[in-house]
Enzyme design. Structure first.
Site, short mmCIF file in Angstrom:
data_model
loop_
_atom_site.label_atom_id
_atom_site.label_comp_id
_atom_site.label_asym_id
_atom_site.label_seq_id
_atom_site.Cartn_x
_atom_site.Cartn_y
_atom_site.Cartn_z
N GLU A 96 0.86 -1.19 0.00
CA GLU A 96 0.00 0.00 0.00
C GLU A 96 0.89 1.22 0.00
O GLU A 96 1.95 1.24 0.64
CB GLU A 96 -0.90 0.02 1.23
CG GLU A 96 -1.69 1.33 1.34
CD GLU A 96 -2.82 1.29 2.36
OE1 GLU A 96 -2.73 0.52 3.32
OE2 GLU A 96 -3.79 2.06 2.17
N CYS B 170 -6.56 1.01 2.72
CA CYS B 170 -7.48 2.14 2.63
C CYS B 170 -7.27 2.97 1.37
O CYS B 170 -8.20 3.60 0.88
CB CYS B 170 -7.33 3.02 3.86
SG CYS B 170 -8.00 2.22 5.33
N ASN C 11 -12.44 -3.41 0.86
CA ASN C 11 -11.37 -3.46 1.85
C ASN C 11 -11.96 -3.14 3.22
O ASN C 11 -12.38 -2.01 3.46
CB ASN C 11 -10.30 -2.42 1.52
CG ASN C 11 -9.21 -2.36 2.58
OD1 ASN C 11 -8.49 -3.34 2.78
ND2 ASN C 11 -9.11 -1.25 3.27
N GLU C 12 -12.02 -4.11 4.05
CA GLU C 12 -12.51 -3.99 5.43
C GLU C 12 -13.65 -2.96 5.55
O GLU C 12 -13.62 -2.07 6.40
CB GLU C 12 -11.38 -3.69 6.41
CG GLU C 12 -10.54 -2.48 6.19
CD GLU C 12 -9.44 -2.31 7.25
OE1 GLU C 12 -9.37 -1.23 7.83
OE2 GLU C 12 -8.66 -3.24 7.48
O1 AHR Z 1 -2.24 -1.37 6.70
C1 AHR Z 1 -2.64 -0.09 7.04
C2 AHR Z 1 -4.15 0.08 7.01
O2 AHR Z 1 -4.75 -0.75 7.93
C3 AHR Z 1 -4.80 -0.27 5.72
O3 AHR Z 1 -4.77 0.75 4.81
C4 AHR Z 1 -6.21 -0.57 6.12
O4 AHR Z 1 -6.82 -1.47 5.26
C5 AHR Z 1 -6.06 -1.06 7.53
O5 AHR Z 1 -6.95 -0.44 8.37
#
Ligand code: AHR
Length: 868
Positions: free
Chosen positions: A265, A467, A594-595
């Site tokens: 990321e 995120c 994503n979550e």
């Molecule tokens: O890994 C950091 C963050 O943690 C990611 O962006 C998110 O998916 C999670 O909350």
């Protein structure tokens, strides 16, 4: 680990804690009181207290959080004010609460038992005002539920009411008289403090359920808090332990060959200034105040740039730009030769003696006068490290190029561009790239960092987040199409971690990197909803892409599949081919979401995307999402939804303490094998010490044991640039010249480089009967069916040595010289280096596990060895 013993210990504790509730004489009913406090800025969520006489109140916990607020950004929000508890005619509980004094939304969640709450939703019922003092009741006359509140902005208080039959759809708000409200909140004294909340009479079983739920949460929290700091007391008299491992060759199972992967990321400057090899910061002059939400006045188009010399000006313009996606450019006006532009790089430009650097820029010279640009690298004292001269004569935008060879190695050079004639010149996309990139790709990756990541031997690469993939509000959702094609045509965007993404490292580069390191690409695309912690869009919470735009949104996802896998003549395959890769990239997996908050907004959009991919591309495996935690409303609801749709794989995330990982090694042993498979997409034990790495190592033995249900796993986040981190626990730290792998990196590498696809069941007997000792020793035995090699991993999280005897009869290893790699040290060590030595192995042999250690034993397939 002996799970049975763990369970017995757990049952004993629960029994002793809960024998109160097994008293012979329990009340049939009691009063339950629901409230929240303003402690911790109102972030402590929903509390309960109970009473049999409405006089003597017993707080549960004393302030157990039965439901947190999920609303808004982490840190800034997640507040709960004045919860109102209400039971509908179907015995379903509803909790309504105020989230702040600003937004015209209220929070709503439902529960059958007051313990397990469904994901929250936040209906926006009034605009330009707030929603306080919520109440709900059933109106027999209309057969509807009425929700009312007070809006108090501007010093006026006005009551409003909406009707609903399902707490999902609401009528328009109607003003009402304040005195027509129920005003049913009551005040009670709990532990000496007056609290205001709602009171209900309930069967005793409800109160009993709350008490037991609290006891379980408290017990789990206690286990999760275990750390090595308690070891000197906990294991004071512990003698070295003996461990007997007996592998059962006849009892093996196939496990995923994709288990070990990476999560990339762009957080912590992982991309620009990190893995992406560009050395010029803000090369396109596109940084803007919004990237940091206006908090840094210096974060503008001029960031990282300045004027050298006093005889000139440097301005930003946007008339007739190089490309509409890249609107801003610099206009340099000089009245004396020597004045120019200077870029400081990402905290300095690191160059190496003898290495070659490609300079390029778009220039526009509106004046007739011919102009040369002197481009040079200088040190902090003005010494020249290398230079080139470039012609810049075109009145229209023209890409110019040059090459600089560095005559010195320094970490903090600057790039200077000095026109050799006075007047005006426009410049954009000013770039300095090392020729020495990973695998020599132009627009490639920083060679040492990319190699460090490649050394993990990841079977897959997840990108672009996290995120970042679903963004802060729907306008910030990552759009892969903005990240491909010529660099000047890519559309930079705000990075929700507080900086900018140039997208120089875009989807083409991600796919290329996967191919270069032999990893399966796993792109993750937002499920049509932004991050559930968004601060913008959807009334400050998760809103969705408008339904009328979903077709277009879904088409973008289908186009991504074509971009990766389509024929070079197909519309999107052609773009891939034009970028230099006619052959497909072989995409097999795609993550959707994503979550996310598993709201109705999410479900509707996810289902549309899932159906479209299934129909058009049944060959692609979709990975769904089940929230940000290993428990809770999104986890439960996400799993239920994935099961309902039959989603093949779901993405779980959890960042936990070492104590949690040690005490939850049986997490997946309990998973239903007939449901979705798991991609553990983000996990890490909070911290970067050896003890963290060992707790992850022991958990990984359990993941291997469950490799039939856990198909993929990736530690997160991967990269962090020192001084530019937004996330404390990361796998690899770096700066412009150094790479600093953590002990967790070493663990990941020892799993990735020596991966198996057959799990061989083994029994482990530990000489010490204590549960705390037993769960601190872990083992897994795997075979790589291609090479036939066998790997045994053993973890010792104890402060004493463990002497292990391995009985591997039946694995046909034969007596041979194997290798053992030991990672050990003090539990708080931030650096640990594995040491590899030869080891005589065979049907039966001994291994010593030092205190706090991870040991990998490698054994070749016997036949291969005997041929030599
Ligand atoms: O890994 C950091 C963050 O943690 C990611 O962006 C998110 O998916 C999670 O909350």
């Amino acid at each position: 680990m002996n799970c049975q013993k763990l369970l017995m210990a757990f049952a004993a504790i629960l029994f002793s804690l809960s024998n109160f509730s097994t008293l012979a004489s329990q009340p049939d009913s009691a009063y339950v009181f629901a409230y929240a406090t303003t402690k911790n800025e109102a972030k402590n969520g929903l509390h309960f207290a109970w009473s049999v006489d409405k006089k003597q109140w017993n707080a549960i916990g004393p302030e157990e959080r039965f439901m947190p607020s999920d609303y808004g950004r982490w840190g800034a929000e997640k507040r709960m004010y004045r919860p109102f508890l209400f039971q509908d005619n179907n015995k379903q509980w509803h909790c309504l609460f105020t989230v702040n004094d600003r937004d015209g939304v209220f929070a709503h969640a439902a529960s059958a038992d007051l313990v397990n709450w469904k994901p929250q939703d936040y209906p926006e019922v009034i605009q330009g005002n707030n929603c306080t003092e919520l109440e709900a009741h059933y109106d027999p006359a209309s057969g509807l539920y009425k929700v009312s509140w007070l809006s108090t902005k501007g010093g006026n208080t006005q009551a409003y009411e909406v009707s609903t039959k399902d707490f999902k759809n609401y009528s328009k708000p109607a003003p009402m008289a304040t005195n027509k409200r129920l005003n049913s909140r009551v005040k009670v004294i709990i532990s000496g403090s007056e609290e205001s909340g709602t009171l209900k009479k309930v069967p005793w079983s409800i109160v009993d359920g709350l008490i037991k739920a609290h006891q379980l949460m408290a017990y789990n929290a206690q286990l999760a808090e275990e750390s090595y700091h308690q070891d000197p007391v906990k294991f004071k008299d512990l003698k070295p332990v003996e461990v007997k491992v007996t592998a059962d060759a006849g009892n093996s199972k196939q496990i995923s060959d994709l288990l070990m992967g990476i999560f990339f990321e762009d957080i912590n400057y992982a991309a620009d200034g990190g893995l992406y090899a560009e050395l010029v910061e803000n090369r396109g002059f596109e940084y803007n105040l919004h990237d940091k939400l206006g908090r840094d006045p210096s974060w503008t188009s001029k960031k990282a740039w300045s004027l050298i010399g006093n005889d000139g000006t440097f301005a930003i313009d946007s008339v007739s730009p190089v490309h509409l996606n890249n609107k801003h450019y610099a206009v340099l006006q000089t009245s004396k030769i020597g004045t120019g532009l200077v870029n400081e790089g990402f905290n300095g430009i690191a160059v190496k003696k003898g290495e070659t650097y490609n300079f390029s820029a778009f220039v526009r010279n509106p004046e007739k006068q011919r102009k040369n640009l002197l481009v040079r690298l200088t040190d902090q004292h003005g010494g020249v490290i290398g230079k080139t001269t470039i012609k810049a004569n075109s009145p229209n935008w023209e890409k110019v190029k040059g090459v600089i060879i560095a005559n010195n190695t320094i970490k903090d050079a600057r790039l200077e561009i000095i026109p050799q004639a006075t007047g005006s010149i426009a410049l954009d996309m000013i770039s300095l790239f090392p020729q020495n990139t990973f695998k020599g790709h132009s627009n490639g990756l920083r060679a040492d960092l990319a190699q460090t990541v490649a050394d993990l031997k990841p079977r897959f690469v997840r990108f672009p987040g996290g995120c970042v993939a679903h963004g802060d509000g729907i306008h910030n959702i990552y759009k892969w199409k903005n990240t491909i094609g010529p660099l000047e045509a890519r559309k930079p965007d705000r990075n929700l971690w507080g900086y900018q993404q140039s997208f120089g490292l875009g989807f083409y580069e991600y796919f290329q990197y996967c191919e270069d390191i032999g990893a399966t690409p796993v792109p993750v695309i937002a499920a049509g909803v932004p991050c559930q912690n968004s601060g913008t869009g959807g009334a400050g919470q998760q809103g969705g892409v408008p339904l009328e735009e979903m077709d277009e949104y879904i088409q973008d996802i289908l186009d991504l599949i074509e971009y990766s896998n389509g024929d070079a003549k197909s519309t999107w395959g052609k773009k891939r081919a034009e970028a230099g890769h006619p052959k497909p990239f072989n995409l097999k997996y795609i993550g959707i979401g994503n979550e996310d908050l598993i709201s109705d907004v999410f479900k509707e959009r996810f289902a549309m995307i899932y159906k479209a991919i299934k129909e058009k591309h049944p060959e692609i495996t979709v990975i769904g999402t089940v929230g940000p935690f290993s428990e809770g409303s999104d986890y439960r609801e996400g799993w239920a939804f994935a099961t309902e749709l039959g989603v093949p794989v779901v993405d779980e995330h959890y960042y936990q303490s070492p104590g949690w990982f040690i005490n939850n090694q049986d997490f997946y042993d309990k998973y239903d094998r007939s449901k979705s498979k798991v991609y553990l997409g983000e996990y890490a034990s909070k911290g970067n010490a050896l003890y963290n790495a060992l707790s992850e190592a022991i958990y990984l033995t359990a993941l291997e044991r469950n490799g039939d249900v856990v198909e993929m796993a990736s530690y997160a986040p991967l990269l962090a640039k020192e001084q530019f981190t937004q996330w404390g626990t990361d796998l690899i730290f770096f700066n412009n010249t150094e790479i600093k792998p953590t002990p967790s990196y070493e663990v990941q590498k020892l799993y990735g480089q020596y991966a198996g696809d057959m799990y061989i069941n083994s029994d482990m007997a530990v000489s010490n009967n204590s549960d705390a000792v037993q769960k601190r020793i872990g083992v897994s035995v795997v075979r790589n069916s291609k090479s036939g090699d066998v790997f045994v991993r053993m973890v010792n999280l104890l402060p004493v040595e463990a002497k292990a005897n391995l009985n591997l009869q039946g694995l046909a290893i034969g007596n041979q010289s194997g290798r053992q790699t030991v990672l050990s040290g003090q539990p708080g060590d931030k650096v640990a280096t594995p040491v590899t030595t030869e080891l005589k192995v065979g049907d039966n042999f001994d291994v010593t596990l030092p205190p706090y250690s991870f040991v990998l034993i490698q054994m070749n397939k016997a036949e291969k060895k005997s041929k030599k």
